[in-house]
Design an enzyme around this catalytic site. Sequence first.
Site, PDB file in Angstrom:
ATOM      1  N   ASN A   9     -19.381 -48.055 -42.871  1.00  0.00           N
ATOM      2  CA  ASN A   9     -20.180 -49.262 -42.652  1.00  0.00           C
ATOM      3  C   ASN A   9     -19.532 -50.527 -43.212  1.00  0.00           C
ATOM      4  OD1 ASN A   9     -20.637 -48.604 -45.316  1.00  0.00           O
ATOM      5  ND2 ASN A   9     -22.798 -49.134 -45.285  1.00  0.00           N
ATOM      6  N   CYS A  10     -18.282 -50.461 -43.626  1.00  0.00           N
ATOM      7  CA  CYS A  10     -17.556 -51.616 -44.158  1.00  0.00           C
ATOM      8  C   CYS A  10     -16.956 -52.418 -42.992  1.00  0.00           C
ATOM      9  CB  CYS A  10     -16.448 -51.150 -45.090  1.00  0.00           C
ATOM     10  SG  CYS A  10     -15.347 -52.470 -45.654  1.00  0.00           S
ATOM     11  N   ASP A  11     -17.221 -53.712 -42.935  1.00  0.00           N
ATOM     12  CA  ASP A  11     -16.726 -54.556 -41.852  1.00  0.00           C
ATOM     13  C   ASP A  11     -15.199 -54.565 -41.770  1.00  0.00           C
ATOM     14  OD1 ASP A  11     -19.276 -55.254 -41.032  1.00  0.00           O
ATOM     15  OD2 ASP A  11     -19.321 -57.103 -42.203  1.00  0.00           O
ATOM     16  N   ARG A  14     -14.005 -51.386 -40.265  1.00  0.00           N
ATOM     17  CA  ARG A  14     -14.251 -51.417 -38.812  1.00  0.00           C
ATOM     18  C   ARG A  14     -13.176 -52.217 -38.090  1.00  0.00           C
ATOM     19  NH1 ARG A  14     -20.340 -53.014 -39.287  1.00  0.00           N
ATOM     20  NH2 ARG A  14     -21.184 -51.058 -40.027  1.00  0.00           N
TER      21      ARG A  14
END
Length: 116
Positions: A9-11, A14
């Site tokens: 869930n880390c931008d 991603r």
Amino acid sequence: MTTLYGISNCDTVRKARKWLEAESIAFDFHDFRKQGLTAEQVDRWCAAAGLDKVLNKRGTTWRQLTDEIKSTTDETALKALLVEQPTLIKRPVLEMADGHIEVGFKAEQYAALWQR
């Protein structure tokens, strides 16, 4: 095989995953929040990139630690803390098949890695 370490869930993780996929670069993704880490992995990353670069002192997890823990300079204790709380690691960590390690993500930085 190239492995990208981080949390799903880390931008920034991603962005790195999207970049690798867009460039058709095969990689494995290791979510260290779910799959954990070993002391050997953390030692290898710190040896290659430096503890100061691997330890993320700007994140929420770091800010929630006690002042006593944040003031420690004992590298062994800090590395153990990274294994225990992997969200303290700057993300992503890219470990290439040749053993090269990159911490963080910038598209230019990754592009240069595959042109060397």
